[in-house]
Motif scaffolding. Sequence first.
Motif, PDB file in Angstrom:
ATOM      1  N   UNK A   8      59.811  64.777 -70.219  1.00  0.00           N
ATOM      2  CA  UNK A   8      58.979  63.809 -70.481  1.00  0.00           C
ATOM      3  C   UNK A   8      57.450  64.400 -71.296  1.00  0.00           C
ATOM      4  N   UNK A   9      57.188  63.725 -71.890  1.00  0.00           N
ATOM      5  CA  UNK A   9      56.732  63.815 -73.444  1.00  0.00           C
ATOM      6  C   UNK A   9      55.209  63.273 -73.480  1.00  0.00           C
ATOM      7  N   UNK A  10      54.452  63.920 -73.483  1.00  0.00           N
ATOM      8  CA  UNK A  10      52.669  64.063 -74.119  1.00  0.00           C
ATOM      9  C   UNK A  10      52.661  65.034 -75.433  1.00  0.00           C
ATOM     10  N   UNK A  11      50.936  64.626 -75.284  1.00  0.00           N
ATOM     11  CA  UNK A  11      50.388  65.209 -76.915  1.00  0.00           C
ATOM     12  C   UNK A  11      49.770  65.457 -76.555  1.00  0.00           C
ATOM     13  N   UNK A  12      48.983  67.105 -77.255  1.00  0.00           N
ATOM     14  CA  UNK A  12      47.944  67.829 -76.981  1.00  0.00           C
ATOM     15  C   UNK A  12      47.052  68.139 -78.140  1.00  0.00           C
ATOM     16  N   UNK A  13      46.818  68.925 -78.475  1.00  0.00           N
ATOM     17  CA  UNK A  13      45.807  69.696 -79.301  1.00  0.00           C
ATOM     18  C   UNK A  13      45.419  71.062 -78.846  1.00  0.00           C
ATOM     19  N   UNK A  14      46.024  72.188 -79.643  1.00  0.00           N
ATOM     20  CA  UNK A  14      45.892  73.198 -79.857  1.00  0.00           C
ATOM     21  C   UNK A  14      45.166  73.778 -81.124  1.00  0.00           C
ATOM     22  N   UNK A  15      44.054  74.944 -80.556  1.00  0.00           N
ATOM     23  CA  UNK A  15      43.169  75.994 -81.357  1.00  0.00           C
ATOM     24  C   UNK A  15      44.387  76.650 -82.441  1.00  0.00           C
ATOM     25  N   UNK A  16      43.794  76.317 -83.466  1.00  0.00           N
ATOM     26  CA  UNK A  16      44.500  77.650 -84.035  1.00  0.00           C
ATOM     27  C   UNK A  16      43.594  78.655 -85.153  1.00  0.00           C
ATOM     28  N   UNK A  27      40.239  79.555 -90.956  1.00  0.00           N
ATOM     29  CA  UNK A  27      38.950  78.583 -89.658  1.00  0.00           C
ATOM     30  C   UNK A  27      40.215  78.343 -89.022  1.00  0.00           C
ATOM     31  N   UNK A  28      39.272  77.773 -87.731  1.00  0.00           N
ATOM     32  CA  UNK A  28      39.715  77.215 -86.708  1.00  0.00           C
ATOM     33  C   UNK A  28      39.920  76.030 -86.720  1.00  0.00           C
ATOM     34  N   UNK A  29      41.539  75.428 -86.441  1.00  0.00           N
ATOM     35  CA  UNK A  29      41.924  73.877 -87.070  1.00  0.00           C
ATOM     36  C   UNK A  29      42.120  73.274 -85.785  1.00  0.00           C
ATOM     37  N   UNK A  30      41.959  72.696 -85.479  1.00  0.00           N
ATOM     38  CA  UNK A  30      42.624  71.459 -84.142  1.00  0.00           C
ATOM     39  C   UNK A  30      44.222  71.388 -84.725  1.00  0.00           C
ATOM     40  N   UNK A  78      43.974  69.853 -99.265  1.00  0.00           N
ATOM     41  CA  UNK A  78      44.824  69.794 -97.815  1.00  0.00           C
ATOM     42  C   UNK A  78      45.948  70.899 -98.470  1.00  0.00           C
ATOM     43  N   UNK A  79      46.451  72.027 -96.894  1.00  0.00           N
ATOM     44  CA  UNK A  79      47.088  72.715 -97.154  1.00  0.00           C
ATOM     45  C   UNK A  79      48.565  73.735 -96.325  1.00  0.00           C
ATOM     46  N   UNK A  80      49.395  74.245 -96.480  1.00  0.00           N
ATOM     47  CA  UNK A  80      50.218  73.684 -95.701  1.00  0.00           C
ATOM     48  C   UNK A  80      49.974  74.510 -94.414  1.00  0.00           C
ATOM     49  N   UNK A  81      49.914  74.844 -93.298  1.00  0.00           N
ATOM     50  CA  UNK A  81      49.911  75.357 -92.180  1.00  0.00           C
ATOM     51  C   UNK A  81      51.196  76.649 -92.279  1.00  0.00           C
ATOM     52  N   UNK A  82      51.528  77.971 -92.281  1.00  0.00           N
ATOM     53  CA  UNK A  82      52.094  78.840 -91.976  1.00  0.00           C
ATOM     54  C   UNK A  82      51.752  79.865 -91.370  1.00  0.00           C
ATOM     55  N   UNK A  83      52.864  80.601 -90.963  1.00  0.00           N
ATOM     56  CA  UNK A  83      52.253  81.522 -89.999  1.00  0.00           C
ATOM     57  C   UNK A  83      52.032  80.705 -88.216  1.00  0.00           C
ATOM     58  N   UNK A  84      52.177  80.135 -88.315  1.00  0.00           N
ATOM     59  CA  UNK A  84      52.107  79.343 -87.307  1.00  0.00           C
ATOM     60  C   UNK A  84      53.202  78.584 -86.812  1.00  0.00           C
ATOM     61  N   UNK A  85      54.451  79.081 -85.502  1.00  0.00           N
ATOM     62  CA  UNK A  85      55.694  78.413 -85.161  1.00  0.00           C
ATOM     63  C   UNK A  85      55.954  76.694 -85.533  1.00  0.00           C
ATOM     64  N   UNK A  86      56.706  76.576 -85.501  1.00  0.00           N
ATOM     65  CA  UNK A  86      56.387  74.549 -85.404  1.00  0.00           C
ATOM     66  C   UNK A  86      56.921  74.949 -84.428  1.00  0.00           C
ATOM     67  N   UNK A  87      58.221  75.074 -83.548  1.00  0.00           N
ATOM     68  CA  UNK A  87      57.857  74.858 -81.452  1.00  0.00           C
ATOM     69  C   UNK A  87      58.076  75.963 -81.636  1.00  0.00           C
ATOM     70  N   UNK A  88      57.150  76.599 -79.729  1.00  0.00           N
ATOM     71  CA  UNK A  88      57.098  76.815 -79.490  1.00  0.00           C
ATOM     72  C   UNK A  88      57.806  76.599 -77.887  1.00  0.00           C
TER      73      UNK A  88
END
Length: 90
Positions: A8-16, A27-30, A78-88
């Motif tokens: 089942x697919x849903x969307x969510x937003x997490x601060x990082x 900074x903290x981004x959604x 614009x900057x590329x997100x790094x240091x954050x996994x793309x699949x968890x």
Amino acid sequence: MDERDFFDETQTVKPARLNCDKCHQVDTYEVRWIVRTKKKVLPSSAGDADRAQFAKARSYMTRIDDFMQCTNPRCRKRFEISGLQSVVFL
Ligand SMILES: [Zn+2]
């Protein structure tokens, strides 16, 4: 049977906490994610191969955003997100 039938697919937003590589401000981004939660049961149309694959399947989230816009008003790049996994896995 498609992998999508297993979840089942849903969307969510997490601060990082992210670091802009242009101005180095943290900074903290959604960040947006797709959450794929494994279904409790397979549809009755599933074959043996589907069942074997389903048994191994795990719930996971996959990152939607690859880029963020820097919140620093003097940067705003614009900057590329790094240091954050793309699949968890959940
Ligand atoms: Zn920046």
